[in-house]
Design a protein around this motif. Structure first.
Motif, PDB file in Angstrom:
ATOM      1  N   ILE A  40       0.850  -1.205   0.000  1.00 25.04           N
ATOM      2  CA  ILE A  40       0.000   0.000   0.000  1.00 25.04           C
ATOM      3  C   ILE A  40       0.881   1.249   0.000  1.00 25.04           C
ATOM      4  N   ILE A  41       1.913   1.212   0.828  1.00 30.32           N
ATOM      5  CA  ILE A  41       2.800   2.388   0.947  1.00 30.32           C
ATOM      6  C   ILE A  41       3.556   2.608  -0.369  1.00 30.32           C
ATOM      7  N   TYR A  42       4.086   1.523  -0.943  1.00 32.57           N
ATOM      8  CA  TYR A  42       4.841   1.679  -2.204  1.00 32.57           C
ATOM      9  C   TYR A  42       3.972   2.282  -3.296  1.00 32.57           C
ATOM     10  N   ASN A  44       1.186   4.089  -2.996  1.00 34.98           N
ATOM     11  CA  ASN A  44       0.467   5.336  -2.726  1.00 34.98           C
ATOM     12  C   ASN A  44       1.273   6.421  -2.040  1.00 34.98           C
ATOM     13  N   CYS A  45       2.422   6.077  -1.498  1.00 31.92           N
ATOM     14  CA  CYS A  45       3.139   7.062  -0.685  1.00 31.92           C
ATOM     15  C   CYS A  45       4.582   7.281  -1.136  1.00 31.92           C
ATOM     16  N   SER A  46       5.299   6.193  -1.444  1.00 28.48           N
ATOM     17  CA  SER A  46       6.755   6.300  -1.631  1.00 28.48           C
ATOM     18  C   SER A  46       7.147   7.168  -2.815  1.00 28.48           C
ATOM     19  N   GLY A  53      11.600  13.108  -3.645  1.00 27.57           N
ATOM     20  CA  GLY A  53      10.193  13.426  -3.836  1.00 27.57           C
ATOM     21  C   GLY A  53       9.791  14.718  -3.143  1.00 27.57           C
ATOM     22  N   ALA A  54       8.498  15.063  -3.331  1.00 27.25           N
ATOM     23  CA  ALA A  54       7.995  16.326  -2.789  1.00 27.25           C
ATOM     24  C   ALA A  54       7.890  16.305  -1.268  1.00 27.25           C
ATOM     25  N   ALA A  55       7.816  15.137  -0.667  1.00 26.48           N
ATOM     26  CA  ALA A  55       7.564  15.046   0.776  1.00 26.48           C
ATOM     27  C   ALA A  55       8.856  15.186   1.584  1.00 26.48           C
ATOM     28  N   PRO A  56       8.717  15.664   2.822  1.00 25.80           N
ATOM     29  CA  PRO A  56       9.910  15.981   3.613  1.00 25.80           C
ATOM     30  C   PRO A  56      10.635  14.774   4.213  1.00 25.80           C
ATOM     31  N   PHE A  57      10.050  13.573   4.171  1.00 22.44           N
ATOM     32  CA  PHE A  57      10.753  12.398   4.714  1.00 22.44           C
ATOM     33  C   PHE A  57      10.388  11.176   3.886  1.00 22.44           C
ATOM     34  N   LYS A  70       1.330   5.544  13.921  1.00 21.65           N
ATOM     35  CA  LYS A  70       0.121   6.211  14.444  1.00 21.65           C
ATOM     36  C   LYS A  70      -0.235   7.438  13.605  1.00 21.65           C
ATOM     37  N   LEU A  71       0.797   8.189  13.269  1.00 25.73           N
ATOM     38  CA  LEU A  71       0.575   9.389  12.456  1.00 25.73           C
ATOM     39  C   LEU A  71       0.059   8.998  11.064  1.00 25.73           C
ATOM     40  N   ILE A  72       0.628   7.925  10.520  1.00 27.99           N
ATOM     41  CA  ILE A  72       0.197   7.457   9.196  1.00 27.99           C
ATOM     42  C   ILE A  72      -1.261   7.003   9.252  1.00 27.99           C
ATOM     43  N   VAL A  75      -3.307  10.288   9.308  1.00 27.06           N
ATOM     44  CA  VAL A  75      -3.411  11.056   8.054  1.00 27.06           C
ATOM     45  C   VAL A  75      -4.156  10.295   6.961  1.00 27.06           C
ATOM     46  N   THR A  76      -4.108   8.960   7.027  1.00 23.42           N
ATOM     47  CA  THR A  76      -4.848   8.216   6.003  1.00 23.42           C
ATOM     48  C   THR A  76      -6.337   8.174   6.350  1.00 23.42           C
ATOM     49  N   GLU A  77      -6.633   7.950   7.645  1.00 23.06           N
ATOM     50  CA  GLU A  77      -8.036   7.891   8.064  1.00 23.06           C
ATOM     51  C   GLU A  77      -8.752   9.217   7.757  1.00 23.06           C
ATOM     52  N   ILE A  80      -5.952  12.983   4.657  1.00 24.74           N
ATOM     53  CA  ILE A  80      -4.998  14.071   4.439  1.00 24.74           C
ATOM     54  C   ILE A  80      -3.914  13.550   3.482  1.00 24.74           C
ATOM     55  N   MET A  81      -3.597  12.270   3.648  1.00 29.25           N
ATOM     56  CA  MET A  81      -2.615  11.601   2.800  1.00 29.25           C
ATOM     57  C   MET A  81      -3.220  10.299   2.289  1.00 29.25           C
ATOM     58  N   PRO A  82      -2.913   9.823   1.101  1.00 28.73           N
ATOM     59  CA  PRO A  82      -2.209  10.579   0.070  1.00 28.73           C
ATOM     60  C   PRO A  82      -3.109  11.706  -0.438  1.00 28.73           C
ATOM     61  N   PRO A  83      -2.519  12.848  -0.772  1.00 30.07           N
ATOM     62  CA  PRO A  83      -3.370  13.930  -1.262  1.00 30.07           C
ATOM     63  C   PRO A  83      -3.946  13.554  -2.631  1.00 30.07           C
ATOM     64  N   PHE A 376      -4.913  24.442  -2.618  1.00 28.11           N
ATOM     65  CA  PHE A 376      -3.855  25.086  -3.376  1.00 28.11           C
ATOM     66  C   PHE A 376      -2.542  24.302  -3.313  1.00 28.11           C
ATOM     67  N   ARG A 377      -2.325  23.581  -2.203  1.00 29.28           N
ATOM     68  CA  ARG A 377      -1.029  22.900  -2.051  1.00 29.28           C
ATOM     69  C   ARG A 377      -0.890  21.697  -2.963  1.00 29.28           C
ATOM     70  N   TRP A 378      -2.014  21.132  -3.406  1.00 30.77           N
ATOM     71  CA  TRP A 378      -1.913  19.909  -4.211  1.00 30.77           C
ATOM     72  C   TRP A 378      -2.439  20.153  -5.607  1.00 30.77           C
TER      73      TRP A 378
HETATM   74  C1  HEC Z   1       1.850  13.875  -3.849  1.00 29.43           C
HETATM   75  C2  HEC Z   1       2.886  13.591  -2.930  1.00 29.43           C
HETATM   76  C3  HEC Z   1       2.567  12.803  -1.664  1.00 29.43           C
HETATM   77  C4  HEC Z   1       1.971  11.561  -1.569  1.00 29.43           C
HETATM   78  C5  HEC Z   1       1.500  10.660  -2.699  1.00 29.43           C
HETATM   79  C6  HEC Z   1       1.933  11.271  -0.166  1.00 29.43           C
HETATM   80  N1  HEC Z   1       2.476  12.273   0.565  1.00 29.43           N
HETATM   81 FE1  HEC Z   1       2.600  12.403   2.578  1.00 29.43          FE
HETATM   82  N2  HEC Z   1       3.328  14.286   2.450  1.00 29.43           N
HETATM   83  C7  HEC Z   1       3.643  14.949   1.279  1.00 29.43           C
HETATM   84  C8  HEC Z   1       4.163  16.250   1.596  1.00 29.43           C
HETATM   85  C9  HEC Z   1       4.664  17.276   0.591  1.00 29.43           C
HETATM   86  C10 HEC Z   1       4.126  16.381   2.991  1.00 29.43           C
HETATM   87  C11 HEC Z   1       4.553  17.595   3.814  1.00 29.43           C
HETATM   88  C12 HEC Z   1       3.446  18.233   4.531  1.00 29.43           C
HETATM   89  C13 HEC Z   1       2.496  18.981   3.645  1.00 29.43           C
HETATM   90  O1  HEC Z   1       2.932  19.712   2.772  1.00 29.43           O
HETATM   91  O2  HEC Z   1       1.278  18.837   3.886  1.00 29.43           O
HETATM   92  C14 HEC Z   1       3.586  15.124   3.484  1.00 29.43           C
HETATM   93  C15 HEC Z   1       3.392  14.851   4.835  1.00 29.43           C
HETATM   94  C16 HEC Z   1       3.055  13.618   5.337  1.00 29.43           C
HETATM   95  C17 HEC Z   1       2.982  13.286   6.746  1.00 29.43           C
HETATM   96  C18 HEC Z   1       3.258  14.233   7.892  1.00 29.43           C
HETATM   97  C19 HEC Z   1       1.981  14.928   8.261  1.00 29.43           C
HETATM   98  C20 HEC Z   1       2.177  15.830   9.426  1.00 29.43           C
HETATM   99  O3  HEC Z   1       1.177  16.455   9.789  1.00 29.43           O
HETATM  100  O4  HEC Z   1       3.277  15.907   9.967  1.00 29.43           O
HETATM  101  C21 HEC Z   1       2.652  11.968   6.833  1.00 29.43           C
HETATM  102  C22 HEC Z   1       2.492  11.126   8.102  1.00 29.43           C
HETATM  103  C23 HEC Z   1       2.492  11.479   5.493  1.00 29.43           C
HETATM  104  N3  HEC Z   1       2.735  12.504   4.597  1.00 29.43           N
HETATM  105  C24 HEC Z   1       2.139  10.199   5.168  1.00 29.43           C
HETATM  106  C25 HEC Z   1       1.811   9.794   3.876  1.00 29.43           C
HETATM  107  C26 HEC Z   1       1.272   8.485   3.579  1.00 29.43           C
HETATM  108  C27 HEC Z   1       1.045   7.376   4.603  1.00 29.43           C
HETATM  109  C28 HEC Z   1       1.043   8.464   2.244  1.00 29.43           C
HETATM  110  C29 HEC Z   1       0.438   7.337   1.425  1.00 29.43           C
HETATM  111  C30 HEC Z   1      -0.723   6.683   1.962  1.00 29.43           C
HETATM  112  C31 HEC Z   1       1.468   9.739   1.706  1.00 29.43           C
HETATM  113  N4  HEC Z   1       1.913  10.518   2.726  1.00 29.43           N
HETATM  114  C32 HEC Z   1       1.404  10.098   0.361  1.00 29.43           C
HETATM  115  C33 HEC Z   1       3.498  14.452   0.008  1.00 29.43           C
HETATM  116  C34 HEC Z   1       2.877  13.247  -0.321  1.00 29.43           C
END
Ligand code: HEC
Length: 452
Positions: A40-42, A44-46, A53-57, A70-72, A75-77, A80-83, A376-378
């Motif tokens: 799922i992570i690969y 939708n998230c990685s 990538g665009a994400a900070p970690f 827990k945070l994951i 944000v999924t529930e 918020i993520m994946p956007p 606006f962010r996405w």
């Molecule tokens: C389109 C790119 C993208 C995808 C796909 C994505 N993320 Fe993110 N994620 C980000 C960015 C960029 C941030 C930085 C925070 C922000 O800008 O909202 C972030 C932040 C987060 C955070 C930190 C939130 C916080 O409040 O500190 C978590 C946890 C997270 N992502 C988990 C996930 C998970 C789990 C998935 C897949 C199910 C996922 N992300 C998919 C781009 C993405």
């Protein structure tokens, strides 16, 4: 957003497809990272959560993911993520990243059950993870000549940049990817390639590296950047070779589509590099990854936009009074049969709702995209699952709603002020309302060509 209207070549896109290969454990079986969660992570998230990538970690290895379980789950529930701003009950896209309820529950169970690793020796990582990012190894990397300084004065910074590069010979380019250095600050950039004839240009070194975008005289900008030929004429340009927007990811078109040729002496021309505001001094060292092609490009893509700065106006004029919620629309009739490969809806901070569809001459509706809660962010380049035919004579309708009330958390002003489209202004605190469409002229059978 883009200065150049009408038919532009473009070759950069978004997230790859997200085949759902996760297996479901029964209610009594434990949820395991290797078997259930990693896929799922690969998918939708990685693609964003990796080093480039665009994400900070990064979210790739068990060690990255388990401590954040827990945070994951949170944000999924809360989605918020994946956007994924597009409404999946309206249209689906090749690059859709959207979790099912089952997947969300599985992540939650895994976190609640203590993040069991499972048999990580059986873990099958996607091929791209071993190839430095979702797009694999590029053939060439071109860096900025030196970092850009972004002063900590809380204002947007718009600049025009030149990044010269040379190749050993004429080369087919399949795609060009922009990789932001400072992911927090780089807001968007639209890149063209200026192609020099070595008989007309002695050196790429002359001229400034960047100028402020305040000046609008394009010849003057080209002159200052040393982008004109030695005799003062314009060199050839391949427009929109790469576009970057917040959240936008990159992937390739099918083989025959997109792609172009360039010669030995070139410069990237970043005609609207936009850095968001920062309260502290920062630097950015962004770069480009270039992927060569092997096949002669047959179907170069073109681009047009409607709405702000586009082929059809926003109606009524885009002005939103303080404390007002207001609707606008755009309407454009397509003059020839086109096959859409990519669409970009665009609004700024107080945009709320976005709907685009086309009505065929027969009266049938072609759904394009619906965004119920614009963020606006996405901003993505949305790729239809298969090439989307819009026949000649169809009218594309775009409807947008803007919310300029104090209760809108994204309102940049408190108390609210008049917000409008100001000719050519791309400032985030002014508004824009656009639909950008990338297409090739329709050929029989295009509807069957998958973009996944
Ligand atoms: C389109 C790119 C993208 C995808 C796909 C994505 N993320 Fe993110 N994620 C980000 C960015 C960029 C941030 C930085 C925070 C922000 O800008 O909202 C972030 C932040 C987060 C955070 C930190 C939130 C916080 O409040 O500190 C978590 C946890 C997270 N992502 C988990 C996930 C998970 C789990 C998935 C897949 C199910 C996922 N992300 C998919 C781009 C993405």
């Amino acid at each position: 957003m883009f200065y150049k209207l009408s038919l532009l070549f473009i070759s950069v896109l978004v997230l790859g497809s997200c085949a759902d290969n996760s297996k479901m454990p029964t209610a009594s079986e434990p949820v395991l990272f290797a078997e259930h969660i990693a896929p799922i992570i690969y998918s939708n998230c990685s693609k964003c959560h990796n080093q480039e990538g665009a994400a900070p970690f990064s979210l790739i290895h068990y060690e990255d993911i388990a401590p954040k379980a827990k945070l994951i789950a949170y944000v999924t529930e809360n989605r918020i993520m994946p956007p994924w701003p597009a409404d999946p009950t309206y249209t689906h896209f090749a690059n859709e990243t959207y979790l099912s309820e089952e997947q969300i529950n599985l992540i939650k169970r895994w976190a609640d059950e203590g993040c069991l690793p499972g048999d990580t020796s059986k873990l099958v990582q996607p091929e791209w993870l071993s190839k430095k990012g979702p797009t694999g190894e590029p053939d060439l990397i071109v860096h900025m000549p030196k970092p850009i300084h972004v002063p900590g004065n809380n204002t947007d910074l718009f600049m025009v940049l030149k990044i010269p590069f040379e190749l050993p010979k004429d080369t087919i380019i399949r795609a060009i990817e922009f990789v932001p250095g400072n992911k927090r600050l780089v807001h968007h950039v639209n890149t063209h390639i200026i192609r020099f004839d070595p008989n007309k240009k002695r050196s790429l070194k002359n001229g400034k590296y960047w100028v402020n975008q305040d000046q609008t005289n394009s010849t003057q900008i080209h002159k200052e950047l040393g982008l004109l030929n030695d005799d003062g004429s314009y060199a050839l340009m391949t427009p929109s070779v790469s576009n970057y927007l917040p959240g936008a990811q990159f992937s390739f078109y099918p083989d025959e589509i997109g792609g172009f040729r360039i010669g030995k002496m070139n410069a990237f021309y970043l005609n609207d590099m936009h850095y968001g505001p920062s309260s502290v001094d920062e630097v950015d060292s962004s770069y480009y990854k270039i992927y060569y092609g092997t096949k002669e490009p047959k179907r170069p893509v073109s681009e047009f936009q409607i709405g702000t700065l586009g082929l059809a106006p926003v109606v009524p004029a885009l002005v939103v009074q303080p404390n007002e919620v207001k609707k606008f629309h755009i309407q454009f009739t397509v003059p020839t049969d086109i096959s859409v490969v990519n669409i970009v809806p665009h609004m700024h901070l107080i945009g709320k709702k976005y709907l685009a569809y086309a009505i065929k001459p027969s009266g049938d509706t072609i759904r394009i995209i619906r965004i119920n809660d614009w963020d606006f962010r996405w901003q993505y380049f949305y790729m239809p699952k298969t090439m989307l035919k819009i026949p000649r004579g169809s009218t594309i309708y775009v409807e947008g709603e803007f919310d300029n009330r104090a209760s809108n958390p994204n309102n940049p002003f408190s108390p609210p002020r008049l917000i409008a489209e100001r000719a050519g202004s791309m400032k985030t605190t002014d508004e824009m309302f656009q639909l950008i469409i990338t297409y090739v002229p329709y050929q029989k059978g295009d509807e069957l060509i998958s973009l996944e």
